[in-house]
Design a protein around this motif. Structure first.
Motif, mmCIF file in Angstrom:
data_model
loop_
_atom_site.group_PDB
_atom_site.id
_atom_site.type_symbol
_atom_site.label_atom_id
_atom_site.label_comp_id
_atom_site.label_asym_id
_atom_site.label_seq_id
_atom_site.Cartn_x
_atom_site.Cartn_y
_atom_site.Cartn_z
ATOM 1 N N ASN A 25 0.990 -1.163 -0.591
ATOM 2 C CA ASN A 25 -0.058 -0.075 -0.105
ATOM 3 C C ASN A 25 0.671 0.941 -0.056
ATOM 4 O O ASN A 25 2.121 0.820 0.417
ATOM 5 C CB ASN A 25 -0.727 0.165 1.349
ATOM 6 C CG ASN A 25 -1.951 -1.464 1.034
ATOM 7 O OD1 ASN A 25 -2.305 -1.400 -0.373
ATOM 8 N ND2 ASN A 25 -2.143 -1.316 2.221
ATOM 9 N N SER A 26 0.151 2.022 -0.490
ATOM 10 C CA SER A 26 0.834 3.377 -0.338
ATOM 11 C C SER A 26 1.372 3.221 1.298
ATOM 12 O O SER A 26 -0.091 3.811 2.164
ATOM 13 C CB SER A 26 -0.021 4.534 -1.238
ATOM 14 O OG SER A 26 0.377 5.493 -0.843
ATOM 15 N N GLY A 27 2.406 4.239 1.211
ATOM 16 C CA GLY A 27 2.875 4.744 2.359
ATOM 17 C C GLY A 27 3.143 3.879 3.635
ATOM 18 O O GLY A 27 3.531 4.007 4.794
ATOM 19 N N GLY A 28 3.107 2.558 2.673
ATOM 20 C CA GLY A 28 3.660 1.182 3.443
ATOM 21 C C GLY A 28 5.337 1.566 3.911
ATOM 22 O O GLY A 28 5.380 0.413 4.871
ATOM 23 N N GLY A 29 6.047 1.875 3.676
ATOM 24 C CA GLY A 29 7.031 2.392 4.061
ATOM 25 C C GLY A 29 8.288 1.158 2.443
ATOM 26 O O GLY A 29 10.008 1.649 3.454
ATOM 27 N N LYS A 30 7.721 1.462 1.370
ATOM 28 C CA LYS A 30 8.644 0.666 0.075
ATOM 29 C C LYS A 30 9.584 1.640 -0.280
ATOM 30 O O LYS A 30 10.759 0.672 -0.271
ATOM 31 C CB LYS A 30 7.599 0.776 -0.465
ATOM 32 C CG LYS A 30 6.149 -0.686 -0.644
ATOM 33 C CD LYS A 30 5.434 -0.579 -1.859
ATOM 34 C CE LYS A 30 5.035 0.149 -2.009
ATOM 35 N NZ LYS A 30 3.929 1.403 -1.795
ATOM 36 N N THR A 31 9.467 2.541 -0.442
ATOM 37 C CA THR A 31 10.465 3.963 -0.991
ATOM 38 C C THR A 31 11.233 4.078 0.712
ATOM 39 O O THR A 31 12.203 3.797 0.217
ATOM 40 C CB THR A 31 9.782 5.734 -1.250
ATOM 41 O OG1 THR A 31 9.007 4.958 -1.805
ATOM 42 C CG2 THR A 31 11.354 6.177 -1.372
ATOM 43 N N THR A 32 10.584 4.549 1.623
ATOM 44 C CA THR A 32 12.045 4.599 3.443
ATOM 45 C C THR A 32 13.321 2.236 2.963
ATOM 46 O O THR A 32 13.977 3.426 3.350
ATOM 47 C CB THR A 32 11.324 4.053 4.276
ATOM 48 O OG1 THR A 32 10.362 5.637 3.951
ATOM 49 C CG2 THR A 32 12.086 4.123 5.024
ATOM 50 N N LEU A 33 12.142 2.015 2.851
ATOM 51 C CA LEU A 33 13.253 0.610 2.506
ATOM 52 C C LEU A 33 14.124 0.358 1.358
ATOM 53 O O LEU A 33 15.218 0.066 1.941
ATOM 54 C CB LEU A 33 12.191 -1.095 2.432
ATOM 55 C CG LEU A 33 12.518 -2.044 2.100
ATOM 56 C CD1 LEU A 33 13.385 -2.526 3.689
ATOM 57 C CD2 LEU A 33 11.725 -3.337 1.980
HETATM 58 N N1 LIG Z 1 11.486 12.071 6.736
HETATM 59 C C1 LIG Z 1 10.742 11.135 7.438
HETATM 60 N N2 LIG Z 1 10.209 11.406 8.228
HETATM 61 C C2 LIG Z 1 9.039 10.889 8.772
HETATM 62 N N3 LIG Z 1 8.093 10.147 8.672
HETATM 63 C C3 LIG Z 1 8.433 10.236 6.705
HETATM 64 C C4 LIG Z 1 9.586 10.730 6.723
HETATM 65 N N4 LIG Z 1 9.764 10.055 5.217
HETATM 66 C C5 LIG Z 1 8.712 8.810 4.490
HETATM 67 N N5 LIG Z 1 7.485 8.989 5.958
HETATM 68 C C6 LIG Z 1 6.517 8.313 6.745
HETATM 69 O O1 LIG Z 1 6.777 7.298 6.242
HETATM 70 C C7 LIG Z 1 5.390 6.537 5.994
HETATM 71 C C8 LIG Z 1 6.263 4.989 4.637
HETATM 72 O O2 LIG Z 1 6.410 6.436 3.409
HETATM 73 P P1 LIG Z 1 7.481 5.147 2.119
HETATM 74 O O3 LIG Z 1 7.470 6.885 1.640
HETATM 75 O O4 LIG Z 1 8.567 4.447 2.331
HETATM 76 O O5 LIG Z 1 5.950 4.862 1.379
HETATM 77 P P2 LIG Z 1 5.830 3.823 0.476
HETATM 78 O O6 LIG Z 1 5.668 2.800 0.469
HETATM 79 O O7 LIG Z 1 6.605 4.110 -0.822
HETATM 80 O O8 LIG Z 1 4.473 4.842 -0.003
HETATM 81 P P3 LIG Z 1 4.299 5.257 -1.706
HETATM 82 O O9 LIG Z 1 3.526 4.032 -2.603
HETATM 83 O O10 LIG Z 1 3.367 6.422 -1.583
HETATM 84 O O11 LIG Z 1 5.220 5.760 -3.117
HETATM 85 C C9 LIG Z 1 4.117 7.111 4.994
HETATM 86 O O12 LIG Z 1 3.605 7.280 6.280
HETATM 87 C C10 LIG Z 1 5.905 8.330 5.533
HETATM 88 O O13 LIG Z 1 4.477 9.675 6.000
#
Ligand SMILES: Nc1ncnc2c1ncn2[C@@H]1O[C@H](COP(=O)(O)OP(=O)(O)OP(=O)(O)O)[C@@H](O)[C@H]1O
Ligand SMILES: [Mg+2]
Length: 221
Positions: free
Chosen positions: A39-47
């Motif tokens: 899901n969007s916001g799930g943490g994929k980009t963070t990982l």
């Molecule tokens: N630098 C930051 N500081 C605080 N919270 C953050 C930061 N970066 C991301 N987040 C939060 O961490 C969660 C995961 O973000 P991330 O970008 O990893 O999601 P994602 O799975 O890549 O989403 P999408 O599919 O929309 O790209 C989100 O709720 C976001 O708001």
């Protein structure tokens, strides 16, 4: 025993009090492609940014070719990034004052700048149907074109590890196929490819598929 290209050992990440990734472990072998959906916001980009040593995990270790990379200083991590990791970011990070061809050649700046590498940049750009945009600036390109420029840049030096964040977004189906083909083809030279995607067909084409759900990686394939 062959070393894994990349290993995540119990990687956790919290932003403030919120736990985004919970003790994630994963091994990536050379020449394999792993798709990550969720899901969007799930943490994929963070990982992905933790795998690419762009961000530190709250806890856990990362090894690359058997070397513990997560505790190295910033300079050593930057060296590993430059030599071993190609990135396709979710938002293409191109330099607006450089032309498209110069942006693609950027990773070769400190490495080598022979005729051969310029030819490779041009070949990649024409493969992605951008041969008529070599001397344009990024602000003159569409989103889908920018994404393909970023991919050409990531592929330029045939990095051992390629990290792609939603690489087929903003592309029509024919171009999405071309991009997916280029990513999967990188396996043939031994590159380990991690693809974050919302596209189930692309996820299906990878060797392995994981879903990121509530901070955990669940293997689908
Ligand atoms: N630098 C930051 N500081 C605080 N919270 C953050 C930061 N970066 C991301 N987040 C939060 O961490 C969660 C995961 O973000 P991330 O970008 O990893 O999601 P994602 O799975 O890549 O989403 P999408 O599919 O929309 O790209 C989100 O709720 C976001 O708001
Ligand atoms: Mg994301």
């Amino acid at each position: 025993m062959t070393k894994n290209l990349l290993e995540l050992h119990q990687i956790s990440k919290s932003y403030e009090e919120e736990l985004i990734l919970e003790e994630i472990s994963l091994s990536v072998q050379p020449g394999t492609a792993i798709a990550i959906t969720g899901n969007s916001g799930g943490g994929k980009t963070t990982l992905l940014s933790i795998m690419g040593l762009l961000q530190k995990p709250t806890s856990g270790q990362i090894t690359m070719n058997g070397l513990e990379a997560s505790s190295l200083d910033q300079k050593k991590q930057a060296k590993i990034r430059g030599e071993s990791i190609g990135f396709v970011f979710q938002r293409a990070r191109l330099i607006s004052s450089l032309t498209i061809q110069e942006n693609v050649l950027l990773p070769a700046w400190f490495v080598r700048k022979e005729k051969e590498i310029v030819e490779r940049a041009q070949q990649l750009l024409s493969y992605f149907e951008l041969e008529h945009r070599l001397n344009h600036k990024p602000q003159q390109l569409s989103l889908g074109q920018l994404r393909r420029v970023a991919l050409a840049r990531a592929l330029l030096l045939q990095p051992p590890l390629l990290l792609a964040d939603e690489p087929t977004n903003d592309l029509d189906p024919a171009l999405a196929d071309i991009v997916a083909g280029a990513l999967l083809q990188a396996r043939n030279q031994g590159t380990g490819v991690i693809i974050v995607t919302h596209d189930p067909a692309l996820a299906q084409k990878a060797d392995h598929h994981f879903r990121l759900e509530q901070g955990n990686l669940i293997q689908v394939k």
